[in-house]
Design a protein around this motif. Structure first.
Motif, PDB file in Angstrom:
ATOM      1  N   LEU A   1     -87.403  -9.548   9.680  1.00  0.00           N
ATOM      2  CA  LEU A   1     -88.232  -8.482  10.230  1.00  0.00           C
ATOM      3  C   LEU A   1     -87.658  -7.103   9.905  1.00  0.00           C
ATOM      4  CD1 LEU A   1     -89.091 -10.025  13.715  1.00  0.00           C
ATOM      5  CD2 LEU A   1     -90.586  -9.843  11.729  1.00  0.00           C
ATOM      6  N   ALA A   2     -86.333  -6.957   9.998  1.00  0.00           N
ATOM      7  CA  ALA A   2     -85.705  -5.659   9.738  1.00  0.00           C
ATOM      8  C   ALA A   2     -85.901  -5.231   8.292  1.00  0.00           C
ATOM      9  CB  ALA A   2     -84.215  -5.720  10.079  1.00  0.00           C
ATOM     10  N   ARG A   3     -85.713  -6.156   7.366  1.00  0.00           N
ATOM     11  CA  ARG A   3     -85.861  -5.819   5.954  1.00  0.00           C
ATOM     12  C   ARG A   3     -87.326  -5.618   5.576  1.00  0.00           C
ATOM     13  NH1 ARG A   3     -81.960  -6.463   2.120  1.00  0.00           N
ATOM     14  NH2 ARG A   3     -79.886  -7.117   2.798  1.00  0.00           N
ATOM     15  N   SER A   4     -88.219  -6.426   6.126  1.00  0.00           N
ATOM     16  CA  SER A   4     -89.630  -6.366   5.732  1.00  0.00           C
ATOM     17  C   SER A   4     -90.359  -5.195   6.371  1.00  0.00           C
ATOM     18  CB  SER A   4     -90.334  -7.679   6.106  1.00  0.00           C
ATOM     19  OG  SER A   4     -89.699  -8.779   5.505  1.00  0.00           O
ATOM     20  N   LEU A   5     -90.060  -4.902   7.631  1.00  0.00           N
ATOM     21  CA  LEU A   5     -90.759  -3.839   8.341  1.00  0.00           C
ATOM     22  C   LEU A   5     -90.121  -2.471   8.109  1.00  0.00           C
ATOM     23  CD1 LEU A   5     -91.391  -5.622  11.778  1.00  0.00           C
ATOM     24  CD2 LEU A   5     -92.969  -5.414   9.847  1.00  0.00           C
ATOM     25  N   GLY A   6     -88.843  -2.458   7.695  1.00  0.00           N
ATOM     26  CA  GLY A   6     -88.140  -1.189   7.559  1.00  0.00           C
ATOM     27  C   GLY A   6     -87.685  -0.677   8.916  1.00  0.00           C
ATOM     28  N   PRO A   7     -86.790   0.312   8.941  1.00  0.00           N
ATOM     29  CA  PRO A   7     -86.277   0.813  10.222  1.00  0.00           C
ATOM     30  C   PRO A   7     -87.363   1.286  11.181  1.00  0.00           C
ATOM     31  CG  PRO A   7     -84.916   1.610   8.424  1.00  0.00           C
ATOM     32  CD  PRO A   7     -86.103   0.939   7.788  1.00  0.00           C
ATOM     33  N   GLU A   8     -88.394   1.961  10.676  1.00  0.00           N
ATOM     34  CA  GLU A   8     -89.425   2.480  11.572  1.00  0.00           C
ATOM     35  C   GLU A   8     -90.260   1.349  12.173  1.00  0.00           C
ATOM     36  OE1 GLU A   8     -93.151   5.680  11.655  1.00  0.00           O
ATOM     37  OE2 GLU A   8     -91.933   5.411   9.842  1.00  0.00           O
ATOM     38  N   GLY A   9     -90.760   0.441  11.334  1.00  0.00           N
ATOM     39  CA  GLY A   9     -91.573  -0.670  11.838  1.00  0.00           C
ATOM     40  C   GLY A   9     -90.771  -1.612  12.715  1.00  0.00           C
ATOM     41  N   PHE A  10     -89.528  -1.886  12.315  1.00  0.00           N
ATOM     42  CA  PHE A  10     -88.688  -2.769  13.111  1.00  0.00           C
ATOM     43  C   PHE A  10     -88.345  -2.116  14.449  1.00  0.00           C
ATOM     44  CE2 PHE A  10     -84.394  -4.710  14.005  1.00  0.00           C
ATOM     45  CZ  PHE A  10     -84.890  -5.967  14.334  1.00  0.00           C
TER      46      PHE A  10
END
Length: 444
Positions: A47-56
């Motif tokens: 989730l962290a890698r796929s969503l990026g800092p903002e999305g995560f």
């Protein structure tokens, strides 16, 4: 020499003595934790890698809020049902355990409906109906509340029956496995977003409840016993105990989540993501103490009721030693080599913002493990109000420090506040353990 050590461990695990029960329980729950850990980390990394800092960060904030709202319905009822089931099982009152199950189910459903109406109404009013809108995410996430509560009751009853391993299996293995599977499918399908990540979280809660229900029915099947469903005095006793447990778990959960919640309001989604990543790493340090707490809970209740202070001291000392011996080799690399570890696991963008918070939180968790199971010792001995006092003191310190430091230092300030609150909590509870139980907490 290794063969001799293995032989002694095998011999220690036999019989019904304290060490044998602790060893068997620790090995079983520890094995589940070792399975759960890579699953949970894999889901977080995905989730962290796929969503990026903002999305995560958006996802982490909503899940933290859902966790906070579930306090009276899930963790509080789990601790209550564990203690009450252990006492009823020791007294041979099996029918009252079934009454406890039905009582808990009713209150979870009623409480969930109440929270969903109140909080859901606010979210419905404020929602922008976007995949990255926090109110829309919260509106979807609220549907997990009854699932979390019902599964917690089943886990608590199984733990009270000394079936700690199968009691923890749905939450430790099934839930993260389902979350990881659904999130992976969504990623491969090209529609993983903060909204679908919350949907994956709900799918994990559904899967855990189904498996937990099956395991409870196989372990503790329904019979034709007449249930004392109208035992008003028993229900009143449970209700009176529920509130202290709720306040206790609320203070404990808020101490852990307040950094993310306040960062969500006072800072940015990237800072929330950094705090979530740092907390994930620091939780590795306290993993051993978590396993020990799951195992010794029912034993504390029984030993305390028997008035055996010597055995209670041994229980505290052995469990603290086991936890600390495992925690130190995990904590030291995170404290001194956090940057390359974060870069390797989560990516360079997280290494830049989460390295120092990770080191701060890891130090705080080492101190936490060193004190041992102070909260569990008081709670399972009937002194949950004392545990609540320590948690409230820690929460006040945590909130004051967080509100003061977050606007200045961001995620680093949130980490300092969390670690400070954790140390205060252990100091207060350590003193209360010595006063109430006449034993010295910790490994020495």
């Amino acid at each position: 020499m290794n063969q001799g050590l293995i032989s002694r461990l095998i011999a220690s695990g036999r019989g019904d003595g304290l060490r044998a029960q602790l060893l068997r329980g620790s090995v079983g729950v520890g094995a589940l934790k070792l399975i759960s850990l890579p699953l949970t980390l894999a889901a977080s990394i995905l989730l962290a890698r796929s969503l990026g800092p903002e999305g995560f960060g958006q996802y982490a904030f909503v899940i933290a809020l859902i966790t906070t709202l579930s306090i009276p319905l899930a963790p509080a009822l789990m601790q209550l049902t564990t203690r009450e089931t252990a006492a009823l099982h020791q007294a041979g009152e099996e029918s009252r355990i079934r009454t406890l199950l039905r009582w808990g189910n009713r209150h979870v459903l009623f409480g969930s409906a109440l929270v969903m109406v109140v909080v859901g109404g606010v979210a419905l009013w404020k929602a922008d109906w976007q995949i990255d809108d926090r109110w829309t995410l919260l509106l979807l996430g609220l549907s997990s509340l009854p699932l979390l509560g019902l599964n917690a009751i089943r886990s608590g009853i199984l733990a009270g029956l000394r079936r700690m391993v199968i009691g923890q299996f749905p939450d430790l293995v099934i839930r993260p496995l389902a979350l990881l599977f659904v999130a992976t499918v969504m990623l491969l399908g090209g529609f993983l977003s903060p909204l679908t990540a919350v949907a994956a979280f709900i799918a994990g809660a559904v899967s855990a409840l189904i498996v937990g229900t099956v395991l409870l029915r196989r372990t503790f099947p329904e019979t034709g016993d007449v249930l004392p469903s109208n035992d008003a005095s028993q229900h009143k006793q449970w209700m009176q105990a529920w509130m202290p447990f709720t306040l206790l778990v609320a203070a404990s959960t808020l101490n852990a989540q307040i950094g993310i919640l306040l960062l969500g309001w006072l800072s940015t989604e990237e800072q929330v993501a950094a705090m979530q990543v740092a907390e994930r790493g620091a939780m590795l340090v306290v993993l051993s103490l978590t396993v020990v707490n799951l195992v010794i809970g029912p034993h504390i209740t029984q030993v305390h009721k028997a008035g055996d202070h010597i055995r209670l001291q041994s229980l505290s000392r052995y469990s603290a030693r086991m936890a600390l011996l495992v925690a130190l080799p995990i904590a030291l690399p995170l404290i001194f080599f956090g940057a390359p570890i974060l870069a390797l696991v989560f990516g360079n963008e997280y290494a830049e913002i989460a390295t120092l918070p990770l080191a701060i939180l890891a130090v705080g968790q080492v101190i936490n493990v060193t004190f041992g199971s102070v909260g569990m010792l008081l709670t399972m001995s009937g002194f949950e109000r004392d545990t609540l006092l320590g948690q409230v003191v820690a929460l006040i310190v945590n909130v004051i420090a967080a509100v003061s430091l977050i606007p200045i230092m961001g995620v680093v300030g949130a980490a300092i506040a969390t670690a400070t609150g954790l140390v205060c909590w252990n100091l207060v509870l350590g003193l209360l353990v010595m006063k109430r139980l006449k034993i010295r907490p910790g490994p020495i």
